[in-house]
Design a protein around this motif. Structure first.
Motif, PDB file in Angstrom:
ATOM      1  N   PHE A 215      26.216  52.853  15.825  1.00 58.12           N
ATOM      2  CA  PHE A 215      26.231  54.065  16.418  1.00 58.12           C
ATOM      3  C   PHE A 215      25.108  55.097  15.910  1.00 58.12           C
ATOM      4  N   SER A 216      25.061  55.008  14.614  1.00 53.40           N
ATOM      5  CA  SER A 216      23.758  55.765  13.915  1.00 53.40           C
ATOM      6  C   SER A 216      22.535  55.289  14.681  1.00 53.40           C
ATOM      7  N   ALA A 217      22.328  54.218  14.378  1.00 55.83           N
ATOM      8  CA  ALA A 217      21.011  53.850  15.114  1.00 55.83           C
ATOM      9  C   ALA A 217      20.894  54.005  16.560  1.00 55.83           C
ATOM     10  N   SER A 218      21.834  53.876  17.230  1.00 57.03           N
ATOM     11  CA  SER A 218      21.607  54.156  18.557  1.00 57.03           C
ATOM     12  C   SER A 218      21.627  55.544  19.052  1.00 57.03           C
ATOM     13  N   LEU A 219      22.100  56.624  18.262  1.00 60.26           N
ATOM     14  CA  LEU A 219      22.028  57.848  18.356  1.00 60.26           C
ATOM     15  C   LEU A 219      20.506  58.218  18.030  1.00 60.26           C
ATOM     16  N   ALA A 220      19.886  57.593  16.833  1.00 63.43           N
ATOM     17  CA  ALA A 220      18.647  57.992  16.636  1.00 63.43           C
ATOM     18  C   ALA A 220      17.596  57.612  17.773  1.00 63.43           C
ATOM     19  N   ARG A 221      17.719  56.353  18.335  1.00 68.08           N
ATOM     20  CA  ARG A 221      17.147  55.831  19.351  1.00 68.08           C
ATOM     21  C   ARG A 221      17.007  56.687  20.603  1.00 68.08           C
ATOM     22  N   ALA A 222      18.220  57.220  20.942  1.00 66.57           N
ATOM     23  CA  ALA A 222      18.566  57.958  22.250  1.00 66.57           C
ATOM     24  C   ALA A 222      17.910  59.483  21.849  1.00 66.57           C
ATOM     25  N   ALA A 223      18.041  59.883  20.677  1.00 64.01           N
ATOM     26  CA  ALA A 223      17.388  61.222  20.342  1.00 64.01           C
ATOM     27  C   ALA A 223      15.845  61.129  20.461  1.00 64.01           C
ATOM     28  N   MET A 224      15.239  60.052  20.023  1.00 64.35           N
ATOM     29  CA  MET A 224      13.645  60.034  20.051  1.00 64.35           C
ATOM     30  C   MET A 224      13.294  59.708  21.488  1.00 64.35           C
ATOM     31  N   ARG A 250      24.462  68.228  12.684  1.00 60.97           N
ATOM     32  CA  ARG A 250      25.233  67.679  11.606  1.00 60.97           C
ATOM     33  C   ARG A 250      24.945  66.003  11.754  1.00 60.97           C
ATOM     34  N   THR A 251      25.773  65.509  12.862  1.00 58.01           N
ATOM     35  CA  THR A 251      25.727  64.185  13.153  1.00 58.01           C
ATOM     36  C   THR A 251      24.356  63.642  13.510  1.00 58.01           C
ATOM     37  N   LEU A 252      23.606  64.547  14.271  1.00 55.30           N
ATOM     38  CA  LEU A 252      22.307  64.086  14.594  1.00 55.30           C
ATOM     39  C   LEU A 252      21.201  64.046  13.205  1.00 55.30           C
ATOM     40  N   HIS A 253      21.345  64.990  12.462  1.00 57.78           N
ATOM     41  CA  HIS A 253      20.605  64.882  10.960  1.00 57.78           C
ATOM     42  C   HIS A 253      20.904  63.669  10.307  1.00 57.78           C
ATOM     43  N   ARG A 254      22.173  63.448  10.339  1.00 56.98           N
ATOM     44  CA  ARG A 254      22.690  62.089   9.567  1.00 56.98           C
ATOM     45  C   ARG A 254      22.368  60.893  10.213  1.00 56.98           C
ATOM     46  N   ALA A 255      22.217  60.970  11.496  1.00 56.43           N
ATOM     47  CA  ALA A 255      21.585  59.731  12.025  1.00 56.43           C
ATOM     48  C   ALA A 255      20.175  59.347  11.954  1.00 56.43           C
ATOM     49  N   PHE A 256      19.366  60.506  11.599  1.00 56.33           N
ATOM     50  CA  PHE A 256      17.880  60.289  11.320  1.00 56.33           C
ATOM     51  C   PHE A 256      17.845  60.085   9.786  1.00 56.33           C
ATOM     52  N   ALA A 257      19.016  60.136   8.928  1.00 57.17           N
ATOM     53  CA  ALA A 257      18.836  59.863   7.775  1.00 57.17           C
ATOM     54  C   ALA A 257      18.285  58.465   7.146  1.00 57.17           C
ATOM     55  N   SER A 258      18.291  57.334   8.321  1.00 56.53           N
ATOM     56  CA  SER A 258      18.114  56.118   7.739  1.00 56.53           C
ATOM     57  C   SER A 258      16.596  55.768   8.423  1.00 56.53           C
ATOM     58  N   GLN A 259      16.051  56.711   9.081  1.00 55.98           N
ATOM     59  CA  GLN A 259      14.606  56.794   9.611  1.00 55.98           C
ATOM     60  C   GLN A 259      13.766  56.991   8.655  1.00 55.98           C
TER      61      GLN A 259
END
Length: 321
Positions: A215-224, A250-259
């Motif tokens: 989910f985290s990776a999918s959210l980061a891709r969708a945000a990008m 907060r969820t968005l920032h945490r999803a980008f933590a792995s980027q």
């Protein structure tokens, strides 16, 4: 895990509370008629119809259901004990959070079946019809609120978490405290408590789903992807991106933590990439390009450009437009 048996709803003399307590012998031929007529009698002030129930076939003993419900602002909080039973009901445009304090439950929404054991909390998004069943001696604490208030991750209808997580404990403690003083609160204080419950539920959802790497990776891709399509938007920021994707910042920032970059770091990098392309293909000046891509001034743009590309904008071969 030791399941806490403290009543969720505090005082029994709250005038805004409904208590339903029904016992029907399993062997009674007219059990459905007895149960429904007694339900209607006890719930008459709430205008709440009885759900469609199916009892197991037994010749001995009795079925018992005991429910305490309290209206708190626009939420309905419920503490329920039930012997083994199945049924279905309608909860349109609602989100249901169910703390399984004892026993087991199964809930089917939109063809998705969730099995919830003691010590878990399941948060489920609305659908027209809910099919459910509970095991013998089950006890649940539940509350319902408008679906529009809760942002679920895309393509998910339910989320299950441990009750002993910090976020779940805080939410349940808040509901207990609120229910205990609900009748003494002013309307403004009651709505403040309601809004706090919504935020605590968001905290529970965010803490749970963000640990899902997929989910985290999918959210980061969708945000990008969203950012790439809105780079010219002067008001592009983490809040607007999170709101569009129905998650918290907060969820968005945490999803980008792995980027390799942050949310605004990604925005800046992509704007610089687009600015470089324009410098090479148009006759716009450095100042014009800097303003177009929302840099505060040309000196700030030049500094950021050199850091990203290792050269000054003036080193580029310029286009003629």
């Amino acid at each position: 895990m030791q399941i806490e048996e403290t009543p969720l709803l505090g005082r029994n003399d709250d005038p805004g509370r409904l208590t339903i307590d029904i016992t029907v012998p399993y062997a009674e031929v007219k059990w459905a008629q007895i149960l429904h007529s007694e339900w209607e009698r006890q719930a008459r002030d709430w205008v709440m119809p009885a759900p469609a129930l199916t009892l197991p076939r037994r010749t001995n003993g009795s079925y018992r259901i005991r429910m305490q419900m309290t209206r708190m602002a626009d939420l309905v909080v419920q503490d329920m004990y039930s012997e083994e039973v199945a049924g279905h009901c309608r909860w349109d445009d609602q989100v249901i959070a169910a703390f399984q304090l004892r026993g087991n439950s199964r809930l089917a929404v939109a063809s998705q079946m969730n099995s919830v054991g003691a010590g878990l909390v399941c948060v489920t998004r609305s659908a027209s019809t809910w099919d459910w069943e509970v095991g013998c001696g089950a006890r649940l604490a539940m509350f319902a609120l408008p679906a529009s208030e809760i942002r679920f991750p895309r393509k998910q209808r339910s989320i299950t978490a441990q009750q002993d997580s910090a976020a779940a404990r805080m939410l349940l403690a808040h509901l207990r405290s609120w229910a205990d003083v609900n009748d003494d609160l002013s309307p403004a204080a009651s709505w403040a408590a309601r809004n706090a419950a919504v935020e605590l539920l968001h905290g529970l959802l965010n803490d749970q789903v963000i640990d899902d790497a997929e989910f985290s990776a999918s959210l980061a891709r969708a945000a990008m992807e969203l950012i790439d399509n809105r780079l010219l938007d002067r008001h592009l920021d983490p809040r607007s991106v999170a709101d569009f994707l129905f998650v918290s910042t907060r969820t968005l920032h945490r999803a980008f933590a792995s980027q390799a970059t942050s949310v605004m770091g990604y925005v800046r990098e992509r704007r610089l990439d687009r600015a470089r392309m324009e410098l090479m293909s148009t006759s716009l000046t450095v100042s014009e390009v800097a303003a177009r891509w929302h840099f505060t001034d040309s000196s700030h743009f030049i500094k950021a450009y050199k850091k990203r590309f290792g050269e000054l904008p003036s080193a580029l071969p310029r286009g003629t437009g």
